[in-house]
Design a protein around this motif. Sequence first.
Motif, PDB file in Angstrom:
ATOM      1  N   ASN A 237      69.884 112.611 -23.250  1.00  0.00           N
ATOM      2  CA  ASN A 237      69.511 111.285 -22.765  1.00  0.00           C
ATOM      3  C   ASN A 237      70.568 110.798 -21.794  1.00  0.00           C
ATOM      4  N   ILE A 238      70.111 110.331 -20.667  1.00  0.00           N
ATOM      5  CA  ILE A 238      71.055 109.972 -19.602  1.00  0.00           C
ATOM      6  C   ILE A 238      71.993 108.830 -20.011  1.00  0.00           C
ATOM      7  N   VAL A 240      73.270 108.284 -23.012  1.00  0.00           N
ATOM      8  CA  VAL A 240      74.320 108.841 -23.865  1.00  0.00           C
ATOM      9  C   VAL A 240      75.336 109.591 -23.019  1.00  0.00           C
ATOM     10  N   ILE A 298      75.313 114.280 -15.493  1.00  0.00           N
ATOM     11  CA  ILE A 298      74.084 114.977 -15.100  1.00  0.00           C
ATOM     12  C   ILE A 298      74.021 116.352 -15.759  1.00  0.00           C
ATOM     13  N   PHE A 301      73.128 116.121 -19.555  1.00  0.00           N
ATOM     14  CA  PHE A 301      71.760 115.606 -19.668  1.00  0.00           C
ATOM     15  C   PHE A 301      70.745 116.673 -19.256  1.00  0.00           C
ATOM     16  N   THR A 305      68.184 118.501 -21.836  1.00  0.00           N
ATOM     17  CA  THR A 305      66.782 118.137 -21.603  1.00  0.00           C
ATOM     18  C   THR A 305      65.978 119.363 -21.188  1.00  0.00           C
TER      19      THR A 305
ATOM     20  N   LEU B   3      62.910 109.699 -17.108  1.00  0.00           N
ATOM     21  CA  LEU B   3      64.001 110.409 -17.785  1.00  0.00           C
ATOM     22  C   LEU B   3      65.364 109.943 -17.295  1.00  0.00           C
ATOM     23  N   LEU B   4      65.400 109.521 -16.045  1.00  0.00           N
ATOM     24  CA  LEU B   4      66.689 109.173 -15.445  1.00  0.00           C
ATOM     25  C   LEU B   4      67.026 107.692 -15.571  1.00  0.00           C
ATOM     26  N   MET B   5      66.144 106.926 -16.220  1.00  0.00           N
ATOM     27  CA  MET B   5      66.408 105.487 -16.363  1.00  0.00           C
ATOM     28  C   MET B   5      67.321 105.249 -17.549  1.00  0.00           C
ATOM     29  N   PRO B   6      68.542 104.766 -17.307  1.00  0.00           N
ATOM     30  CA  PRO B   6      69.410 104.493 -18.456  1.00  0.00           C
ATOM     31  C   PRO B   6      68.896 103.297 -19.252  1.00  0.00           C
ATOM     32  N   LEU B  10      70.631 101.621 -25.646  1.00  0.00           N
ATOM     33  CA  LEU B  10      71.246 102.886 -26.040  1.00  0.00           C
ATOM     34  C   LEU B  10      72.682 102.967 -25.549  1.00  0.00           C
ATOM     35  N   MET B  14      75.549 103.354 -28.153  1.00  0.00           N
ATOM     36  CA  MET B  14      76.330 104.586 -27.977  1.00  0.00           C
ATOM     37  C   MET B  14      77.810 104.245 -27.780  1.00  0.00           C
TER      38      MET B  14
END
Lengths: 375, 164
Positions: A237-238, A240, A298, A301, A305, B3-6, B10, B14
Amino acid sequence: MHLGHLFMNPKALLIVFTTITISVFSVNDTIAGEQDNISEAENPEMKFDARKVIVDHVLDSYDWHLFDVGEREFSIHLPVILLYEGRLFIFSSKRFDHGYATYKGFRLAKEGPMKGRAIRVLDDGITPDVQASTIYDFSLTKNSAAVIVASALLCMLFISVGRKYREADIYATPTGLPLFFEPLILFVRDQIAILAIGPHKYKPFMPYLLTAFFFIFLNNLLGLVPFFPGGANVTGNISVTFVLAMFTFFTTHWYANKTYWQHMFNMPGVPMFLKFPIPILPVIEMVGALIKPFVLMIRLFANITAGHMVILSLTSLIFVLGSVSLLLGYAISPLTVIFLIFLNFLKILVAFLQAYIFTLFSAFFFGMAVPDPEH
Amino acid sequence: MELLMPGLGLIFWMTVSFGFVLLILKKYAWKPILNVLNKREKELAKSFSDAKRIEYEMSQLATIKTTKIAEAEKIHDQIIAKAKEEAEAIVIEARERAREEARIIAEKSDELIENYKKAAILELKNQLSALSMDIAEKIINEEFSDRERNARYVNKLLKSVAEN
Protein backbone atom coordinates in the motif's frame (compact mmCIF):
# COMPACT_ATOMS: atom_id res chain seq x y z
CA MET A 1 26.71 2.56 -7.65
CA HIS A 2 23.62 2.58 -5.42
CA LEU A 3 21.28 4.01 -8.08
CA GLY A 4 22.41 1.29 -10.46
CA HIS A 5 20.92 -1.27 -8.09
CA LEU A 6 17.54 0.47 -8.10
CA PHE A 7 16.98 -0.36 -11.74
CA MET A 8 18.68 -3.74 -11.72
CA ASN A 9 15.81 -5.12 -9.71
CA PRO A 10 14.78 -8.63 -10.75
CA LYS A 11 11.26 -7.88 -9.59
CA ALA A 12 10.92 -5.37 -12.40
CA LEU A 13 10.21 -8.36 -14.64
CA LEU A 14 7.37 -9.37 -12.40
CA ILE A 15 5.86 -5.90 -12.58
CA VAL A 16 6.00 -5.97 -16.35
CA PHE A 17 4.45 -9.41 -16.36
CA THR A 18 1.72 -8.27 -14.01
CA THR A 19 0.96 -5.18 -16.04
CA ILE A 20 0.54 -7.34 -19.11
CA THR A 21 -1.64 -9.79 -17.21
CA ILE A 22 -3.81 -7.04 -15.83
CA SER A 23 -4.19 -5.32 -19.17
CA VAL A 24 -5.10 -8.63 -20.80
CA PHE A 25 -7.73 -9.17 -18.16
CA SER A 26 -9.00 -5.63 -18.59
CA VAL A 27 -9.41 -6.20 -22.31
CA ASN A 28 -11.18 -9.47 -21.67
CA ASP A 29 -13.27 -7.71 -19.12
CA THR A 30 -14.42 -4.98 -21.48
CA ILE A 31 -15.13 -7.44 -24.25
CA ALA A 32 -16.88 -9.76 -21.86
CA GLY A 33 -18.64 -6.78 -20.35
CA GLU A 34 -20.04 -5.70 -23.71
CA GLN A 35 -21.16 -9.19 -24.55
CA ASP A 36 -22.53 -9.87 -21.11
CA ASN A 37 -24.64 -6.74 -20.98
CA ILE A 38 -27.64 -8.75 -21.94
CA SER A 39 -26.82 -11.91 -20.03
CA GLU A 40 -25.84 -9.96 -16.92
CA ALA A 41 -29.39 -8.78 -16.52
CA GLU A 42 -30.61 -12.36 -16.73
CA ASN A 43 -27.87 -13.96 -14.63
CA PRO A 44 -25.60 -11.50 -12.84
CA GLU A 45 -23.71 -14.23 -10.95
CA MET A 46 -22.23 -15.64 -14.14
CA LYS A 47 -20.08 -12.58 -14.70
CA PHE A 48 -16.59 -12.68 -13.29
CA ASP A 49 -14.73 -9.40 -13.31
CA ALA A 50 -11.07 -10.37 -12.74
CA ARG A 51 -9.80 -6.81 -12.76
CA LYS A 52 -12.29 -5.71 -10.14
CA VAL A 53 -11.50 -8.73 -7.93
CA ILE A 54 -7.77 -8.14 -8.15
CA VAL A 55 -7.88 -4.40 -7.53
CA ASP A 56 -10.40 -4.82 -4.70
CA HIS A 57 -8.13 -7.35 -3.04
CA VAL A 58 -5.07 -5.17 -3.36
CA LEU A 59 -6.81 -1.98 -2.23
CA ASP A 60 -7.52 -0.94 1.30
CA SER A 61 -11.10 -1.20 2.53
CA TYR A 62 -13.33 -0.18 5.41
CA ASP A 63 -14.15 -3.71 6.47
CA TRP A 64 -11.99 -6.77 6.91
CA HIS A 65 -13.46 -9.60 4.96
CA LEU A 66 -13.05 -12.92 6.76
CA PHE A 67 -14.85 -15.62 4.79
CA ASP A 68 -18.06 -16.45 3.01
CA VAL A 69 -20.48 -19.16 3.94
CA GLY A 70 -22.67 -19.69 0.93
CA GLU A 71 -24.25 -16.34 0.19
CA ARG A 72 -23.46 -14.92 3.62
CA GLU A 73 -20.36 -12.80 4.01
CA PHE A 74 -18.53 -12.60 7.29
CA SER A 75 -16.37 -9.55 7.84
CA ILE A 76 -15.15 -7.29 10.63
CA HIS A 77 -16.76 -3.89 10.18
CA LEU A 78 -14.08 -1.42 11.13
CA PRO A 79 -14.90 2.10 12.29
CA VAL A 80 -15.16 4.89 9.76
CA ILE A 81 -13.82 8.16 11.11
CA LEU A 82 -14.45 11.20 8.93
CA LEU A 83 -13.73 14.84 9.57
CA TYR A 84 -15.95 16.83 7.27
CA GLU A 85 -16.59 20.58 7.47
CA GLY A 86 -15.31 20.66 11.04
CA ARG A 87 -17.61 17.86 12.14
CA LEU A 88 -16.50 14.42 13.19
CA PHE A 89 -18.41 11.44 11.85
CA ILE A 90 -17.70 8.08 13.51
CA PHE A 91 -19.75 5.08 12.49
CA SER A 92 -19.37 1.43 11.61
CA SER A 93 -18.48 0.58 8.06
CA LYS A 94 -21.50 -1.73 8.12
CA ARG A 95 -23.54 1.39 7.30
CA PHE A 96 -22.02 1.42 3.81
CA ASP A 97 -23.23 -2.13 3.17
CA HIS A 98 -20.23 -2.86 0.90
CA GLY A 99 -20.89 0.24 -1.14
CA TYR A 100 -24.62 -0.28 -1.63
CA ALA A 101 -25.79 2.20 0.98
CA THR A 102 -25.43 5.88 1.66
CA TYR A 103 -24.98 7.02 5.25
CA LYS A 104 -25.24 10.66 6.40
CA GLY A 105 -24.44 11.81 2.88
CA PHE A 106 -21.33 9.59 2.54
CA ARG A 107 -20.98 6.73 0.12
CA LEU A 108 -18.16 4.56 -1.21
CA ALA A 109 -16.85 5.77 -4.55
CA LYS A 110 -17.38 3.21 -7.29
CA GLU A 111 -14.60 4.36 -9.56
CA GLY A 112 -11.96 6.96 -10.12
CA PRO A 113 -8.89 7.65 -8.00
CA MET A 114 -11.04 7.61 -4.83
CA LYS A 115 -12.40 4.15 -5.60
CA GLY A 116 -13.52 2.29 -2.49
CA ARG A 117 -13.27 5.35 -0.27
CA ALA A 118 -15.91 7.51 1.36
CA ILE A 119 -17.02 10.47 -0.73
CA ARG A 120 -19.76 13.04 -0.32
CA VAL A 121 -22.83 12.43 -2.47
CA LEU A 122 -25.71 14.65 -3.43
CA ASP A 123 -29.13 14.34 -1.89
CA ASP A 124 -30.13 11.60 -4.32
CA GLY A 125 -27.62 9.38 -2.49
CA ILE A 126 -25.72 8.23 -5.59
CA THR A 127 -24.23 11.13 -7.57
CA PRO A 128 -20.83 12.23 -6.22
CA ASP A 129 -20.80 15.79 -4.93
CA VAL A 130 -17.98 17.40 -6.87
CA GLN A 131 -18.31 20.69 -5.01
CA ALA A 132 -18.03 19.11 -1.56
CA SER A 133 -15.16 20.27 0.63
CA THR A 134 -12.35 17.86 1.52
CA ILE A 135 -13.11 14.88 3.71
CA TYR A 136 -10.34 14.14 6.18
CA ASP A 137 -10.59 10.39 6.37
CA PHE A 138 -8.99 9.00 9.53
CA SER A 139 -10.83 5.69 9.32
CA LEU A 140 -9.30 2.65 10.88
CA THR A 141 -9.24 0.72 7.62
CA LYS A 142 -8.32 -2.90 7.01
CA ASN A 143 -4.68 -1.99 6.39
CA SER A 144 -4.58 0.28 9.43
CA ALA A 145 -5.93 -2.53 11.55
CA ALA A 146 -3.44 -4.93 9.98
CA VAL A 147 -0.62 -2.49 10.75
CA ILE A 148 -1.75 -2.32 14.36
CA VAL A 149 -2.01 -6.12 14.60
CA ALA A 150 1.44 -6.52 13.08
CA SER A 151 2.84 -3.84 15.38
CA ALA A 152 1.43 -5.57 18.42
CA LEU A 153 2.81 -8.89 17.21
CA LEU A 154 6.20 -7.31 16.56
CA CYS A 155 6.29 -5.70 20.02
CA MET A 156 5.29 -8.94 21.73
CA LEU A 157 7.83 -10.97 19.81
CA PHE A 158 10.81 -8.73 20.27
CA ILE A 159 10.10 -7.65 23.83
CA SER A 160 10.14 -11.32 24.78
CA VAL A 161 13.34 -11.81 22.80
CA GLY A 162 14.85 -8.71 24.40
CA ARG A 163 13.89 -9.91 27.87
CA LYS A 164 15.71 -13.18 27.28
CA TYR A 165 18.81 -11.26 26.33
CA ARG A 166 18.58 -9.07 29.37
CA GLU A 167 18.45 -12.06 31.68
CA ALA A 168 20.74 -14.43 29.87
CA ASP A 169 24.39 -14.93 30.45
CA ILE A 170 26.15 -13.40 27.47
CA TYR A 171 27.84 -16.63 26.51
CA ALA A 172 24.63 -18.65 26.66
CA THR A 173 23.75 -20.33 23.39
CA PRO A 174 20.52 -18.74 22.14
CA THR A 175 17.50 -20.99 22.30
CA GLY A 176 13.92 -20.58 21.13
CA LEU A 177 13.08 -17.20 19.67
CA PRO A 178 16.54 -15.66 20.08
CA LEU A 179 17.97 -18.61 18.18
CA PHE A 180 15.75 -17.71 15.25
CA PHE A 181 16.13 -13.94 15.39
CA GLU A 182 19.77 -13.55 16.35
CA PRO A 183 21.11 -14.42 12.89
CA LEU A 184 18.65 -11.98 11.33
CA ILE A 185 19.62 -9.24 13.77
CA LEU A 186 23.29 -9.93 13.08
CA PHE A 187 22.53 -9.93 9.37
CA VAL A 188 20.93 -6.47 9.62
CA ARG A 189 23.85 -5.24 11.68
CA ASP A 190 26.73 -6.72 9.70
CA GLN A 191 25.42 -7.02 6.17
CA ILE A 192 23.30 -3.87 6.14
CA ALA A 193 24.28 -1.29 8.76
CA ILE A 194 28.03 -1.83 9.02
CA LEU A 195 28.32 -2.48 5.29
CA ALA A 196 26.43 0.61 4.20
CA ILE A 197 27.15 3.10 6.97
CA GLY A 198 30.50 2.03 8.33
CA PRO A 199 31.68 0.38 11.53
CA HIS A 200 32.04 3.64 13.45
CA LYS A 201 28.79 5.37 12.56
CA TYR A 202 26.17 2.66 12.27
CA LYS A 203 25.09 2.54 15.90
CA PRO A 204 22.46 5.32 16.07
CA PHE A 205 20.71 3.90 12.99
CA MET A 206 20.39 0.34 14.29
CA PRO A 207 17.00 0.69 16.05
CA TYR A 208 15.36 2.15 12.96
CA LEU A 209 16.97 -0.33 10.56
CA LEU A 210 16.01 -3.32 12.69
CA THR A 211 12.47 -2.07 13.21
CA ALA A 212 12.01 -1.30 9.53
CA PHE A 213 13.45 -4.65 8.48
CA PHE A 214 11.30 -6.73 10.77
CA PHE A 215 8.22 -4.59 10.24
CA ILE A 216 8.43 -4.96 6.46
CA PHE A 217 9.40 -8.63 6.64
CA LEU A 218 6.56 -9.52 9.01
CA ASN A 219 4.00 -7.56 7.02
CA ASN A 220 5.21 -9.08 3.76
CA LEU A 221 4.78 -12.53 5.27
CA LEU A 222 1.41 -11.72 6.80
CA GLY A 223 0.34 -10.42 3.40
CA LEU A 224 0.94 -13.90 2.02
CA VAL A 225 -1.33 -15.55 4.56
CA PRO A 226 -4.69 -15.63 2.80
CA PHE A 227 -6.87 -15.53 5.93
CA PHE A 228 -7.30 -13.34 9.01
CA PRO A 229 -5.18 -11.79 10.54
CA GLY A 230 -3.08 -11.94 7.37
CA GLY A 231 -4.26 -11.16 3.91
CA ALA A 232 -4.06 -7.39 4.15
CA ASN A 233 -1.84 -5.88 1.50
CA VAL A 234 0.02 -3.68 3.97
CA THR A 235 3.46 -3.29 2.44
CA GLY A 236 1.84 -3.14 -1.01
CA ASN A 237 0.00 0.00 0.00
CA ILE A 238 1.44 3.30 -1.07
CA SER A 239 0.50 5.02 2.21
CA VAL A 240 2.42 2.49 4.27
CA THR A 241 5.50 2.62 2.08
CA PHE A 242 5.18 6.41 2.04
CA VAL A 243 5.34 6.52 5.84
CA LEU A 244 8.28 4.11 5.89
CA ALA A 245 10.10 6.21 3.29
CA MET A 246 9.35 9.35 5.29
CA PHE A 247 10.83 7.75 8.38
CA THR A 248 13.96 7.01 6.35
CA PHE A 249 13.96 10.57 5.00
CA PHE A 250 13.63 12.20 8.40
CA THR A 251 16.10 9.85 10.04
CA THR A 252 18.59 10.64 7.25
CA HIS A 253 18.25 14.39 7.75
CA TRP A 254 18.07 14.23 11.52
CA TYR A 255 21.48 12.56 11.67
CA ALA A 256 22.96 14.32 8.61
CA ASN A 257 26.26 15.96 9.43
CA LYS A 258 27.81 19.28 8.42
CA THR A 259 29.52 17.86 5.35
CA TYR A 260 26.19 16.57 4.04
CA TRP A 261 24.49 19.95 4.37
CA GLN A 262 27.48 21.71 2.89
CA HIS A 263 27.33 19.39 -0.09
CA MET A 264 23.66 20.11 -0.49
CA PHE A 265 23.76 23.89 -0.34
CA ASN A 266 27.32 24.80 -1.17
CA MET A 267 29.06 21.97 -3.00
CA PRO A 268 32.80 22.55 -2.66
CA GLY A 269 34.95 22.55 -5.78
CA VAL A 270 32.15 23.62 -8.11
CA PRO A 271 32.06 26.94 -10.01
CA MET A 272 30.05 29.65 -8.26
CA PHE A 273 27.70 30.28 -11.18
CA LEU A 274 26.12 26.87 -10.58
CA LYS A 275 25.15 27.91 -7.09
CA PHE A 276 24.50 31.67 -7.31
CA PRO A 277 22.38 33.59 -8.23
CA ILE A 278 20.38 30.64 -9.62
CA PRO A 279 20.95 27.70 -7.24
CA ILE A 280 20.95 24.98 -9.89
CA LEU A 281 23.09 22.53 -7.95
CA PRO A 282 21.35 22.95 -4.57
CA VAL A 283 18.01 22.40 -6.30
CA ILE A 284 19.32 19.24 -7.97
CA GLU A 285 20.71 18.04 -4.64
CA MET A 286 17.40 18.69 -2.91
CA VAL A 287 15.47 16.90 -5.63
CA GLY A 288 17.91 14.01 -5.22
CA ALA A 289 17.28 13.94 -1.49
CA LEU A 290 13.55 13.67 -2.17
CA ILE A 291 13.88 11.11 -4.96
CA LYS A 292 15.74 8.71 -2.67
CA PRO A 293 12.80 8.06 -0.31
CA PHE A 294 10.40 8.30 -3.24
CA VAL A 295 12.20 5.42 -4.93
CA LEU A 296 12.08 3.43 -1.69
CA MET A 297 8.37 4.03 -1.46
CA ILE A 298 7.65 3.03 -5.05
CA ARG A 299 9.91 -0.02 -5.05
CA LEU A 300 8.40 -1.67 -2.01
CA PHE A 301 4.85 -0.80 -3.02
CA ALA A 302 5.29 -1.98 -6.61
CA ASN A 303 7.07 -5.21 -5.75
CA ILE A 304 4.58 -6.36 -3.16
CA THR A 305 1.53 -5.22 -5.12
CA ALA A 306 2.87 -6.86 -8.24
CA GLY A 307 3.36 -10.12 -6.39
CA HIS A 308 -0.14 -10.03 -5.01
CA MET A 309 -1.52 -9.22 -8.42
CA VAL A 310 0.28 -12.12 -10.05
CA ILE A 311 -1.12 -14.53 -7.48
CA LEU A 312 -4.60 -13.06 -7.79
CA SER A 313 -4.39 -13.09 -11.57
CA LEU A 314 -3.47 -16.74 -11.61
CA THR A 315 -6.27 -17.56 -9.19
CA SER A 316 -8.69 -15.51 -11.30
CA LEU A 317 -7.59 -17.43 -14.36
CA ILE A 318 -9.50 -20.46 -13.08
CA PHE A 319 -12.69 -18.46 -12.74
CA VAL A 320 -12.25 -16.52 -15.98
CA LEU A 321 -11.83 -19.74 -17.92
CA GLY A 322 -14.50 -21.36 -15.78
CA SER A 323 -16.99 -18.72 -16.78
CA VAL A 324 -16.22 -19.47 -20.42
CA SER A 325 -16.48 -23.22 -19.95
CA LEU A 326 -16.70 -25.16 -16.73
CA LEU A 327 -14.48 -27.92 -18.15
CA LEU A 328 -11.80 -25.44 -19.11
CA GLY A 329 -11.84 -24.05 -15.59
CA TYR A 330 -11.31 -27.48 -14.10
CA ALA A 331 -8.65 -28.30 -16.67
CA ILE A 332 -6.56 -25.24 -15.90
CA SER A 333 -6.84 -25.60 -12.09
CA PRO A 334 -4.03 -28.11 -11.42
CA LEU A 335 -1.61 -26.13 -13.56
CA THR A 336 -2.56 -22.89 -11.84
CA VAL A 337 -2.27 -24.42 -8.39
CA ILE A 338 1.20 -25.78 -9.11
CA PHE A 339 2.26 -22.40 -10.40
CA LEU A 340 0.68 -20.69 -7.42
CA ILE A 341 2.62 -22.88 -5.00
CA PHE A 342 5.80 -21.98 -6.81
CA LEU A 343 4.86 -18.32 -6.73
CA ASN A 344 4.15 -18.43 -3.01
CA PHE A 345 7.61 -19.79 -2.39
CA LEU A 346 8.99 -17.05 -4.60
CA LYS A 347 7.02 -14.51 -2.60
CA ILE A 348 8.47 -15.74 0.67
CA LEU A 349 11.87 -15.05 -0.86
CA VAL A 350 10.63 -11.67 -2.11
CA ALA A 351 9.22 -10.88 1.35
CA PHE A 352 12.71 -11.23 2.77
CA LEU A 353 14.40 -9.63 -0.23
CA GLN A 354 12.25 -6.50 -0.20
CA ALA A 355 12.68 -6.04 3.54
CA TYR A 356 16.42 -6.42 2.97
CA ILE A 357 16.48 -4.02 0.04
CA PHE A 358 14.43 -1.35 1.79
CA THR A 359 16.65 -1.57 4.85
CA LEU A 360 19.85 -1.70 2.83
CA PHE A 361 18.98 1.39 0.78
CA SER A 362 17.85 3.23 3.89
CA ALA A 363 21.24 2.36 5.35
CA PHE A 364 22.99 3.59 2.19
CA PHE A 365 21.13 6.90 2.47
CA PHE A 366 22.13 7.16 6.13
CA GLY A 367 25.69 6.41 5.12
CA MET A 368 25.57 9.22 2.56
CA ALA A 369 24.22 11.59 5.21
CA VAL A 370 27.20 11.06 7.51
CA PRO A 371 30.20 11.35 5.17
CA ASP A 372 33.69 11.95 6.45
CA PRO A 373 34.76 15.59 6.12
CA GLU A 374 36.73 16.46 2.98
CA HIS A 375 40.43 16.07 3.40
CA MET B 1 -4.73 5.11 -10.34
CA GLU B 2 -6.65 4.25 -7.19
CA LEU B 3 -3.65 2.14 -6.17
CA LEU B 4 -1.44 5.20 -6.07
CA MET B 5 -3.78 7.36 -3.98
CA PRO B 6 -2.37 7.67 -0.47
CA GLY B 7 -4.94 7.41 2.30
CA LEU B 8 -4.78 9.99 5.06
CA GLY B 9 -6.15 7.59 7.68
CA LEU B 10 -3.69 4.85 6.86
CA ILE B 11 -0.80 7.33 6.85
CA PHE B 12 -1.92 8.53 10.27
CA TRP B 13 -2.34 5.07 11.79
CA MET B 14 0.83 3.79 10.17
CA THR B 15 2.89 6.74 11.48
CA VAL B 16 1.51 6.29 14.99
CA SER B 17 1.93 2.49 15.00
CA PHE B 18 5.35 2.44 13.43
CA GLY B 19 6.61 5.26 15.63
CA PHE B 20 5.28 3.47 18.67
CA VAL B 21 6.87 0.16 17.63
CA LEU B 22 10.15 1.95 16.93
CA LEU B 23 10.26 3.59 20.35
CA ILE B 24 9.12 0.51 22.27
CA LEU B 25 11.47 -1.88 20.50
CA LYS B 26 14.36 0.55 20.71
CA LYS B 27 14.06 0.57 24.48
CA TYR B 28 12.94 -2.98 25.24
CA ALA B 29 14.41 -5.07 22.43
CA TRP B 30 17.18 -3.61 20.32
CA LYS B 31 19.15 -2.01 23.12
CA PRO B 32 19.42 -5.12 25.33
CA ILE B 33 19.91 -7.43 22.36
CA LEU B 34 22.60 -5.32 20.70
CA ASN B 35 24.27 -4.70 24.04
CA VAL B 36 24.51 -8.41 24.71
CA LEU B 37 25.70 -9.12 21.16
CA ASN B 38 28.34 -6.38 21.31
CA LYS B 39 29.44 -7.43 24.75
CA ARG B 40 29.68 -11.04 23.68
CA GLU B 41 31.67 -10.14 20.60
CA LYS B 42 33.98 -7.90 22.58
CA GLU B 43 34.52 -10.64 25.15
CA LEU B 44 35.12 -13.18 22.43
CA ALA B 45 37.54 -10.87 20.63
CA LYS B 46 39.29 -10.22 23.93
CA SER B 47 39.47 -13.93 24.71
CA PHE B 48 40.77 -14.58 21.24
CA SER B 49 43.46 -11.92 21.45
CA ASP B 50 44.29 -13.10 24.96
CA ALA B 51 44.67 -16.63 23.67
CA LYS B 52 46.86 -15.36 20.83
CA ARG B 53 48.95 -13.33 23.21
CA ILE B 54 49.29 -16.22 25.63
CA GLU B 55 50.21 -18.53 22.79
CA TYR B 56 52.87 -16.05 21.68
CA GLU B 57 54.12 -15.68 25.21
CA MET B 58 54.20 -19.41 25.61
CA SER B 59 56.27 -19.78 22.46
CA GLN B 60 58.54 -17.02 23.77
CA LEU B 61 58.80 -18.87 27.06
CA ALA B 62 59.59 -22.08 25.24
CA THR B 63 62.47 -20.45 23.38
CA ILE B 64 63.64 -18.84 26.58
CA LYS B 65 63.40 -22.21 28.28
CA THR B 66 65.46 -23.97 25.62
CA THR B 67 68.11 -21.25 25.66
CA LYS B 68 68.17 -21.31 29.44
CA ILE B 69 68.52 -25.08 29.45
CA ALA B 70 71.31 -24.89 26.90
CA GLU B 71 73.03 -22.25 28.97
CA ALA B 72 72.60 -24.28 32.13
CA GLU B 73 73.98 -27.34 30.41
CA LYS B 74 76.93 -25.35 29.23
CA ILE B 75 77.57 -24.02 32.69
CA HIS B 76 77.07 -27.48 34.12
CA ASP B 77 79.64 -28.92 31.73
CA GLN B 78 82.00 -26.12 32.51
CA ILE B 79 81.62 -26.64 36.23
CA ILE B 80 82.19 -30.38 35.90
CA ALA B 81 85.21 -29.85 33.69
CA LYS B 82 86.60 -27.32 36.10
CA ALA B 83 85.93 -29.57 39.07
CA LYS B 84 87.63 -32.47 37.32
CA GLU B 85 90.60 -30.30 36.57
CA GLU B 86 90.74 -29.07 40.12
CA ALA B 87 90.37 -32.57 41.49
CA GLU B 88 93.16 -33.77 39.31
CA ALA B 89 95.28 -30.86 40.42
CA ILE B 90 94.50 -31.62 44.02
CA VAL B 91 95.31 -35.29 43.55
CA ILE B 92 98.56 -34.47 41.83
CA GLU B 93 99.49 -31.97 44.51
CA ALA B 94 98.57 -34.39 47.27
CA ARG B 95 100.60 -37.07 45.66
CA GLU B 96 103.53 -34.69 45.30
CA ARG B 97 103.22 -33.64 48.88
CA ALA B 98 102.90 -37.23 50.04
CA ARG B 99 105.92 -38.21 48.08
CA GLU B 100 107.86 -35.31 49.50
CA GLU B 101 106.78 -36.11 53.01
CA ALA B 102 107.60 -39.75 52.46
CA ARG B 103 110.95 -38.72 51.21
CA ILE B 104 111.51 -36.46 54.23
CA ILE B 105 110.31 -39.19 56.55
CA ALA B 106 112.57 -41.69 54.82
CA GLU B 107 115.50 -39.31 55.11
CA LYS B 108 114.85 -38.71 58.75
CA SER B 109 114.46 -42.43 59.45
CA ASP B 110 117.72 -43.13 57.58
CA GLU B 111 119.44 -40.58 59.74
CA LEU B 112 117.89 -42.04 62.85
CA ILE B 113 118.83 -45.52 61.84
CA GLU B 114 122.34 -44.35 61.19
CA ASN B 115 122.45 -42.70 64.58
CA TYR B 116 121.10 -45.76 66.27
CA LYS B 117 123.52 -47.86 64.34
CA LYS B 118 126.37 -45.69 65.38
CA ALA B 119 125.16 -45.71 68.95
CA ALA B 120 124.69 -49.46 68.78
CA ILE B 121 128.16 -49.96 67.32
CA LEU B 122 129.58 -47.68 69.92
CA GLU B 123 127.75 -49.56 72.65
CA LEU B 124 128.80 -52.81 71.11
CA LYS B 125 132.39 -51.63 70.97
CA ASN B 126 132.20 -50.51 74.55
CA GLN B 127 130.59 -53.70 75.69
CA LEU B 128 133.01 -55.72 73.56
CA SER B 129 136.00 -54.00 75.02
CA ALA B 130 134.59 -54.38 78.48
CA LEU B 131 133.83 -57.97 77.75
CA SER B 132 137.26 -58.59 76.31
CA MET B 133 138.76 -56.89 79.30
CA ASP B 134 136.75 -59.19 81.53
CA ILE B 135 137.68 -62.19 79.46
CA ALA B 136 141.24 -61.07 79.40
CA GLU B 137 141.16 -60.52 83.13
CA LYS B 138 139.53 -63.90 83.66
CA ILE B 139 141.94 -65.57 81.32
CA ILE B 140 144.81 -63.85 82.92
CA ASN B 141 143.47 -64.86 86.32
CA GLU B 142 142.92 -68.39 85.06
CA GLU B 143 146.33 -68.52 83.51
CA PHE B 144 148.03 -67.30 86.61
CA SER B 145 146.15 -69.70 88.91
CA ASP B 146 147.98 -72.82 87.55
CA ARG B 147 151.56 -72.32 88.66
CA GLU B 148 152.92 -75.55 87.29
CA ARG B 149 151.56 -74.87 83.82
CA ASN B 150 152.81 -71.37 83.97
CA ALA B 151 156.15 -72.59 84.97
CA ARG B 152 156.11 -75.11 82.16
CA TYR B 153 155.00 -72.40 79.68
CA VAL B 154 157.67 -70.10 80.86
CA ASN B 155 160.15 -72.82 80.54
CA LYS B 156 158.92 -73.60 77.09
CA LEU B 157 159.11 -69.95 76.13
CA LEU B 158 162.56 -69.70 77.69
CA LYS B 159 163.54 -72.80 75.87
CA SER B 160 162.40 -71.47 72.48
CA VAL B 161 164.17 -68.19 73.18
CA ALA B 162 167.18 -70.10 74.27
CA GLU B 163 167.18 -72.22 71.13
CA ASN B 164 166.95 -68.99 69.11
